[in-house]
Design a protein around this motif. Structure first.
Motif, PDB file in Angstrom:
ATOM      1  N   ARG A 459       0.935  -1.106  -0.234  1.00  0.00           N
ATOM      2  CA  ARG A 459       0.004  -0.001  -0.289  1.00  0.00           C
ATOM      3  C   ARG A 459       1.018   1.076   0.667  1.00  0.00           C
ATOM      4  N   HIS A 460       0.495   1.997  -1.014  1.00  0.00           N
ATOM      5  CA  HIS A 460       1.675   3.408  -0.986  1.00  0.00           C
ATOM      6  C   HIS A 460       1.187   4.663   0.083  1.00  0.00           C
ATOM      7  N   ASP A 461       2.258   5.143   0.977  1.00  0.00           N
ATOM      8  CA  ASP A 461       2.214   5.798   1.691  1.00  0.00           C
ATOM      9  C   ASP A 461       2.281   7.763   0.943  1.00  0.00           C
ATOM     10  N   ALA A 462       0.861   7.505   1.657  1.00  0.00           N
ATOM     11  CA  ALA A 462       0.383   9.036   1.468  1.00  0.00           C
ATOM     12  C   ALA A 462       1.366  10.172   1.694  1.00  0.00           C
ATOM     13  N   GLU A 463       2.041   9.850   2.815  1.00  0.00           N
ATOM     14  CA  GLU A 463       2.461  10.680   3.883  1.00  0.00           C
ATOM     15  C   GLU A 463       4.139  11.112   2.993  1.00  0.00           C
ATOM     16  N   ALA A 464       4.492  10.018   2.332  1.00  0.00           N
ATOM     17  CA  ALA A 464       5.736   9.930   1.994  1.00  0.00           C
ATOM     18  C   ALA A 464       5.511  11.374   1.197  1.00  0.00           C
ATOM     19  N   GLU A 465       4.982  11.906   0.246  1.00  0.00           N
ATOM     20  CA  GLU A 465       4.521  12.613  -0.949  1.00  0.00           C
ATOM     21  C   GLU A 465       5.202  13.744  -0.078  1.00  0.00           C
ATOM     22  N   ARG A 466       4.429  14.346   0.927  1.00  0.00           N
ATOM     23  CA  ARG A 466       4.312  14.844   1.840  1.00  0.00           C
ATOM     24  C   ARG A 466       5.801  15.662   2.472  1.00  0.00           C
ATOM     25  N   ARG A 467       6.506  14.722   3.049  1.00  0.00           N
ATOM     26  CA  ARG A 467       7.361  14.359   3.820  1.00  0.00           C
ATOM     27  C   ARG A 467       8.882  15.379   2.238  1.00  0.00           C
ATOM     28  N   GLN A 468       8.524  14.582   1.262  1.00  0.00           N
ATOM     29  CA  GLN A 468       9.817  14.489   0.602  1.00  0.00           C
ATOM     30  C   GLN A 468       9.563  16.335  -0.413  1.00  0.00           C
ATOM     31  N   VAL A 469       7.911  16.919  -0.744  1.00  0.00           N
ATOM     32  CA  VAL A 469       7.828  17.896  -0.853  1.00  0.00           C
ATOM     33  C   VAL A 469       8.549  19.089   0.455  1.00  0.00           C
ATOM     34  N   GLU A 470       8.168  18.714   1.634  1.00  0.00           N
ATOM     35  CA  GLU A 470       8.672  19.679   2.925  1.00  0.00           C
ATOM     36  C   GLU A 470      10.078  19.918   3.152  1.00  0.00           C
ATOM     37  N   ARG A 471      10.843  18.520   2.204  1.00  0.00           N
ATOM     38  CA  ARG A 471      12.128  18.287   2.490  1.00  0.00           C
ATOM     39  C   ARG A 471      12.975  19.548   1.489  1.00  0.00           C
ATOM     40  N   VAL A 472      12.100  19.833   0.228  1.00  0.00           N
ATOM     41  CA  VAL A 472      13.100  19.975  -1.215  1.00  0.00           C
ATOM     42  C   VAL A 472      13.122  21.431  -0.301  1.00  0.00           C
ATOM     43  N   GLY A 473      11.549  21.998  -0.141  1.00  0.00           N
ATOM     44  CA  GLY A 473      11.938  23.706   0.506  1.00  0.00           C
ATOM     45  C   GLY A 473      12.966  23.937   1.142  1.00  0.00           C
ATOM     46  N   ALA A 474      12.646  22.616   2.607  1.00  0.00           N
ATOM     47  CA  ALA A 474      13.918  23.066   3.594  1.00  0.00           C
ATOM     48  C   ALA A 474      14.920  23.643   2.827  1.00  0.00           C
ATOM     49  N   LEU A 475      15.707  22.825   1.787  1.00  0.00           N
ATOM     50  CA  LEU A 475      16.759  22.666   1.325  1.00  0.00           C
ATOM     51  C   LEU A 475      17.001  23.781   0.438  1.00  0.00           C
ATOM     52  N   ARG A 476      16.033  23.894   0.070  1.00  0.00           N
ATOM     53  CA  ARG A 476      15.615  25.528  -1.037  1.00  0.00           C
ATOM     54  C   ARG A 476      16.364  27.143   0.238  1.00  0.00           C
ATOM     55  N   ALA A 477      15.499  27.219   1.294  1.00  0.00           N
ATOM     56  CA  ALA A 477      15.583  27.624   2.101  1.00  0.00           C
ATOM     57  C   ALA A 477      17.395  27.996   3.256  1.00  0.00           C
ATOM     58  N   ARG A 478      17.720  26.705   3.541  1.00  0.00           N
ATOM     59  CA  ARG A 478      18.504  26.124   4.103  1.00  0.00           C
ATOM     60  C   ARG A 478      20.046  26.824   3.647  1.00  0.00           C
ATOM     61  N   ARG A 479      20.525  26.605   1.710  1.00  0.00           N
ATOM     62  CA  ARG A 479      21.575  26.553   0.910  1.00  0.00           C
ATOM     63  C   ARG A 479      21.882  27.767   0.939  1.00  0.00           C
ATOM     64  N   ASP A 480      22.871  27.457   0.987  1.00  0.00           N
ATOM     65  CA  ASP A 480      24.302  29.179   0.307  1.00  0.00           C
ATOM     66  C   ASP A 480      24.082  29.567  -0.931  1.00  0.00           C
ATOM     67  N   ALA A 481      22.879  30.733  -1.064  1.00  0.00           N
ATOM     68  CA  ALA A 481      22.478  30.891  -2.430  1.00  0.00           C
ATOM     69  C   ALA A 481      23.616  30.826  -3.618  1.00  0.00           C
ATOM     70  N   ALA A 482      24.133  31.654  -2.712  1.00  0.00           N
ATOM     71  CA  ALA A 482      25.589  32.310  -3.237  1.00  0.00           C
ATOM     72  C   ALA A 482      26.878  31.477  -4.071  1.00  0.00           C
ATOM     73  N   ALA A 483      26.225  30.140  -3.702  1.00  0.00           N
ATOM     74  CA  ALA A 483      27.133  29.160  -4.039  1.00  0.00           C
ATOM     75  C   ALA A 483      26.571  28.160  -4.464  1.00  0.00           C
ATOM     76  N   HIS A 484      25.680  28.466  -4.664  1.00  0.00           N
ATOM     77  CA  HIS A 484      24.136  27.557  -5.425  1.00  0.00           C
ATOM     78  C   HIS A 484      24.274  28.321  -6.868  1.00  0.00           C
ATOM     79  N   ALA A 485      23.851  29.936  -7.427  1.00  0.00           N
ATOM     80  CA  ALA A 485      24.166  30.470  -7.991  1.00  0.00           C
ATOM     81  C   ALA A 485      25.266  30.685  -8.376  1.00  0.00           C
ATOM     82  N   ARG A 486      26.206  30.584  -8.149  1.00  0.00           N
ATOM     83  CA  ARG A 486      27.429  30.079  -9.236  1.00  0.00           C
ATOM     84  C   ARG A 486      27.839  28.799  -9.738  1.00  0.00           C
ATOM     85  N   ALA A 487      27.672  28.036  -8.688  1.00  0.00           N
ATOM     86  CA  ALA A 487      27.630  26.732  -9.683  1.00  0.00           C
ATOM     87  C   ALA A 487      26.717  26.560 -10.305  1.00  0.00           C
ATOM     88  N   MET A 488      25.336  26.677 -10.230  1.00  0.00           N
ATOM     89  CA  MET A 488      24.525  26.736 -11.557  1.00  0.00           C
ATOM     90  C   MET A 488      24.880  27.417 -12.651  1.00  0.00           C
TER      91      MET A 488
END
Length: 535
Positions: A459-488
């Motif tokens: 049975r698929h765990d629908a909560e997995a989607e919520r956890r993954q969405v929250e994680r990717v949002g938290a990553l974007r909020a905490r990463r070094d924006a300048a380092a990310h921009a240079r790398a991209m």
């Protein structure tokens, strides 16, 4: 009645016609020796196997395909399988990851973690393999369009765990041509996709000497409805296209061919499937030595993973799939595979449960320990039937290869829709035969009966989607924006120029870039691929 008289009577009797699963007419009896005796196992052109002693010297890798939900969910399944005797890992990613989208993308809604594991960042990759020694366990990742991105994240995760990239063992699928042909999971169009494949293989040849950077995959071609000969031909043609891409860059084939690998389907038609794998080894070895001038014997050898056929399994009477998988797994061993996944009996209903996946693994272990199939190299070698089938399949595949060359090579043929149309026609013919009853499938149109249908399913765990969405949002909020921009920025420059994209991908992954961000950048530079669907 004497035996001779009986044979004479049989010779005059009307024998009902039979066909293989691919529609190949079959004689009732094959008599007479093969035209030529093949060299022994371990010798060119490797028809009888890659190694002289085959499984006497080294058993095949038992590599069960697994992935669902969040990285922690799949990590638990990995650990369970390793504890029960699995000898290698194989990772199934969910659809958003395979298409290069993050969990919070609108197109990902409802699909996160449903058909594989959701991986959007290096952090997800670290969670996926937490507690697993990547320096000792061989790891496979089944992903093609975003394969360079996945490898970059895997390298960063491993190095953070103390395992340098030069020590990593495993396989990345990377085979984008079979995506355009059959599986339909892509990021950018054909020509830039080929450039990415070439960059990845070249990077691994220099930086990751133990890693197989590509697994040229016939499995999905066969699952889409191809015949055995079509699977063989189109897979080899895809491999040739990648070799030409690298040789065209001036790279010596012996610098990368020893780490090439393949992935084939093992369908239910036992003898045809064994012959297909034997023919694949011979055909590849001949092409690499004669056409591309490879000198290293390791460059001639076709190393292959095999998976039992998913499309042969039935939703009706699903417990019969245990027998189907066992027969197909036996065929893979008789054919001389280097690695094997056995499907679970419940895969037509849902992702495998822990119990069904364990039973599928036990099937391999039983073949190795109890049947004697692994005791002799190429046990079916010398069979008049198998040798004839091997020759016939190779001849059919060569005819396809000639047509593909006439069309300008496999990339051009894919752009023209040629292999797609051939597979669609073969699939149509097969299903017409099933619907008419000419091709019997037990429990579906043959010997249908009252079999208990209640099967416990995942049975698929629908909560997995919520956890993954929250994680990717938290990553974007905490990463070094300048380092990310240079790398991209560096990644964009590489995509727009001619430098290998792998080093800037590794840097971008380390700077916190997500799968979706890196793939969106590629789509912005090269455009998004749209399936023409013209066949």
């Amino acid at each position: 009645m004497s035996t001779t008289a009986g044979r004479r009577q049989d010779a005059g009797a009307r024998v009902p016609p039979r066909e293989s699963i691919s529609g190949r007419p079959l004689d009732p009896v094959y008599e007479g020796p093969a035209d030529a005796v093949a060299p022994p196992p371990g010798e060119y052109p490797f028809t009888r196997g890659l190694h002289p002693l085959m499984y006497r010297s080294r058993p095949w890798t038992m590599r069960m395909f697994a992935g669902f939900g969040s990285p922690e969910d799949t990590n638990a399944r990995f650990r369970h399988l390793l504890e029960h005797g699995q000898t290698g890992l194989s990772t199934a990613f969910d659809m958003p990851t395979l298409m290069g989208y993050d969990p919070d993308h609108p197109l990902a809604l409802g699909e996160v973690g449903r058909e594989g594991v959701s991986v959007a960042s290096v952090g997800d990759m670290e969670r996926l393999f937490a507690g697993i020694d990547l320096g000792t366990v061989s790891t496979s990742m089944t992903i093609s369009g975003p394969a360079p991105v996945a490898l970059a994240m895997f390298v960063v995760a491993a190095e953070r765990a103390g395992v340098p990239r030069a020590r990593l063992r495993g396989t990345l699928q990377t085979d984008i041509l079979k995506e355009f042909i059959a599986q339909k999971e892509w990021v950018v169009p054909e020509r830039p996709s080929m450039r990415l494949v070439g960059d990845l293989i070249a990077f691994c040849a220099e930086e990751m000497p133990l890693w197989h950077p590509i697994s040229v995959s016939g499995y999905h071609i066969r699952e889409a409805g191809a015949t055995a000969a079509q699977e063989l031909a189109f897979t080899i043609a895809d491999g040739v296209a990648y070799v030409r891409e690298l040789v065209g860059r001036g790279i010596d084939p012996d610098a990368f061919l020893p780490r090439f690998s393949f992935f084939f389907d093992l369908h239910i038609d036992l003898f045809e499937e064994v012959a297909k794998i034997r023919a694949a080894r011979r055909l590849w070895a001949t092409l690499m030595r004669e056409e591309f001038g490879a000198r290293d014997p390791r460059s001639w050898g076709l190393r292959t993973h095999v998976q039992t056929s998913g499309v042969s399994l039935t939703a009706q009477e699903p417990l019969l799939n245990v027998a189907r998988t066992a027969i197909e797994a036996l065929g893979a061993v008789l054919a001389g595979t280097q690695s094997l996944h056995t499907n679970a009996y419940d895969e037509t209903l849902a992702l495998p449960t822990e119990a069904s996946a364990t039973l599928a693994l036990r099937t391999q272990q039983m073949i190795l320990a109890e049947t004697g199939a692994a005791d002799v190299a190429d046990p079916l070698g010398g069979s008049w039937y198998v040798e004839r089938l091997t020759d016939a399949l190779e001849a059919e595949a060569r005819a396809y290869l000639e047509e593909i060359d006439r069309r300008g090579g496999m990339v051009a043929a894919v752009e023209q829709g040629y292999p797609q149309a051939e597979i669609a026609e073969a699939s149509y013919r097969f299903h017409r035969r099933m619907e008419s009853g000419d091709r019997g499938v037990v429990g579906v149109n043959l010997h249908r009966g009252a079999w208990p249908e209640d099967v416990e399913i995942h049975r698929h765990d629908a909560e997995a989607e919520r956890r993954q969405v929250e994680r990717v949002g938290a990553l974007r909020a905490r990463r070094d924006a300048a380092a990310h921009a240079r790398a991209m920025g560096a990644l964009r420059a590489a995509c727009e120029g001619t430098d290998n994209v792998m080093p800037p991908l590794v840097d971008a992954a380390a700077a916190g870039a997500t799968v979706g961000e890196m793939c969106d950048l590629m789509r912005a530079v090269w455009g998004a691929y749209r399936d023409p669907g013209s066949w």
